[in-house]
Write an enzyme that holds these catalytic residues in place. Structure first.
Site, PDB file in Angstrom:
ATOM      1  CD  GLU A   6    -132.165 -28.850   7.829  1.00 27.59           C
ATOM      2  OE1 GLU A   6    -131.187 -28.829   8.593  1.00 27.59           O
ATOM      3  OE2 GLU A   6    -132.195 -28.270   6.728  1.00 27.59           O
TER       4      GLU A   6
ATOM      5  CD  GLU B 138    -119.435   5.997 -13.956  1.00 24.00           C
ATOM      6  OE1 GLU B 138    -119.406   6.717 -14.979  1.00 24.00           O
ATOM      7  OE2 GLU B 138    -118.420   5.575 -13.382  1.00 24.00           O
TER       8      GLU B 138
END
Length: 510
Positions: free
Chosen positions: A66, A309
């Site tokens: 490919e 956070e």
């Protein structure tokens, strides 16, 4: 494992984690079918298998149907594999069967691969190859007329590779993540070994796994194992089965940074334990991790904080508000803060990056604030695998770790994070809001501590500019942990206390 299984020699793939689940690598002298959908990392696996051979001093051949060799050289350089240099040294050879721009695709019933196999044999002999990868069969088999021809030609390929004495990987496409192994329905029956790569969408999140479907006549580990693709490294697997429970346990205690909490824990945390601090937002989880880091720095220990956070500047500002100088700790080489949003990458990539940070900084203490932020970017299964992987790694380094988790409601109750990792951690500290006659208070309890007697009371605590202050137990309220508060009168407390007195101290009815 019996003697029959032991007789089959393995060839290491060089893929971290895969050789563990394959019990040493791919069976030597055989051809393995590597099947997967688009984006499942088949080409990377095939190239990494060859790169590992080159690094072991072996010759290798890559047959491409490919991508052109130029595209492969360029794409694989990002993983640190210098294919042009290996070609110049005579250790890597391409067999280019990729379609040319002016080439017309023909479907012919009499098409065969005789000429191609001759080119492959010539390349194998030229570099004295021990490994070969063929990527991908679908492109060449599309030229064949029917399934019978596909099976015949695939059998011919496998027989040729076996005759040449090379260990081969042949990639094939799948139309779906579940169902037939290959597009033609015969691929898995011709090869001795089959490995499946998946790139499944779960809860709007991609999750890559690898499964060894069969190794004919020999053993391997069953099930799907998560993996990721890392620039500069290639495929990295995270096999939970490799995380054996062999770490040593120490009786040495270290301080949490709070003298009263140390007393509640029976003298402090164990040096090689994992502590989960769970509570609603604002209950003091980040303060506990900050205090934990600072306590280590005061003893000359290095501390590593993973924050998901709050930003680094915000964490430094908060610490300063409690009288803790994170900036000075960082200058002294005793603190490292790694802060980023969990959405930046997958949990598998996050785990690999965290392990690398731990190995570089070599801390004595680690804090993760918070696990709940990581939970929202993963499936429950992926999250639990992440926590197991991180916990196992920390424990094998004999480091103490502190995780924080946020409950879904302000007053506590059940927590998804607690439910999924409570059995993994050694200690659990719960922080809760407590409503007391129209006023919100805070409560703390040591719910669990493996290998140690600990305080089982729910103690009230307060937070000010000097940190956390743990006070007396709550005596006239129940249901704190569930969030369903019930106030108990003094007379009721006396009655309940009498029910649990020893016989010697209980009042006589005579």
């Amino acid at each position: 494992m019996n003697a029959e299984y032991d007789a089959i020699e393995r060839l290491p793939t060089g893929i971290p984690g895969f050789d563990h689940i394959a019990n040493g690598g791919l069976p030597r002298g055989r051809t393995t079918l590597l099947s997967g959908t688009a984006g499942s990392a088949k080409t990377v696996f095939a190239a990494q298998f060859l790169a590992a051979g080159v690094l072991r001093g072996e010759g290798v051949v890559f047959v491409t149907f490919e991508e052109s060799p130029d595209d492969l050289r360029r794409n694989m350089r990002g993983f640190g594999w210098d294919i042009p240099a290996w070609e110049a040294e005579g250790r890597w050879a391409f067999v280019d069967a990729s379609p040319q721009p002016d080439q017309e695709l023909l479907v012919m019933g009499s098409y065969d691969l005789g000429a191609l196999l001759a080119r492959i044999e010539h390349a194998v002999r030229r570099v004295n190859a021990t490994r070969i990868s063929m990527d991908s069969l679908g492109a060449i088999f599309a030229r064949l007329g029917d399934t019978r021809l596909v099976r015949d030609e695939l059998f011919r390929i496998v027989s040729t590779l076996k005759r040449l004495g090379v260990t081969g990987v042949i990639t094939a496409e799948r139309a779906h993540e579940n169902g037939e192994i290959g597009r033609f329905g015969v691929e898995e029956f011709v090869t001795d070994d089959v490995v499946i790569l998946r790139n499944v969408m779960e809860e709007e999140k991609r999750r890559r796994t690898v499964e060894i479907l069969k190794f004919r006549g020999t053993a391997h580990q069953k099930g799907g194992f998560p993996f990721t693709v890392i620039p500069g490294r290639g495929i990295v697997m995270i096999p939970l089965s490799a995380m054996e429970l062999k770490q040593r346990s120490s009786n040495l205690r270290i301080t949490s940074g709070n003298a009263e909490l140390d007393r509640m824990c029976g003298g402090g945390f164990f040096r090689d334990s994992i502590i989960l601090v769970s509570g609603a937002t604002g209950t003091g989880k980040t303060l506990m991790s900050t205090t934990f880091m600072a306590a280590g720095a005061r003893r000359g220990e290095r501390a590593l904080l993973f924050a998901f956070e709050e930003s680094r500047d915000q964490l430094f500002r908060n610490a300063e508000g409690w009288g803790i100088d994170f900036e000075q700790m960082e200058k002294d080489g005793l603190l490292r803060v790694v802060a980023n949003y969990p959405e930046v990458t997958s949990l598998e990539d996050q785990l690999i990056a965290m392990q690398a940070e731990i190995e570089r900084f070599k801390p004595q203490r680690i804090a993760v604030d918070s696990l709940s932020a990581l939970e929202r970017v993963s499936t429950l299964r992926g999250f639990r695998e992440f926590v197991i992987g991180l916990t196992s790694f920390i424990k094998h380094q004999e480091i103490v770790g502190l995780y924080t988790a946020t409950t879904s409601t302000l007053l506590g109750g059940s927590s998804i994070t607690e439910a999924h990792i409570s059995t993994i951690t050694d200690s659990i500290i719960l922080l809760r809001y407590v409503e007391l006659f129209g006023e919100m208070r805070r409560g703390l309890t040591v719910l669990k501590m493996r290998g140690s007697i600990h305080d089982k009371e729910i103690r009230e605590f307060s937070i000010d500019s000097k940190g956390m202050h743990i006070g007396r137990p709550f005596r006239n309220i129940s249901g704190i942990l569930s969030g369903q508060f019930t106030h108990v009168s003094p007379s009721e407390l006396e009655r309940l206390g009498a029910m649990f007195r020893d016989d010697e101290t209980a009042p006589s009815n005579e």
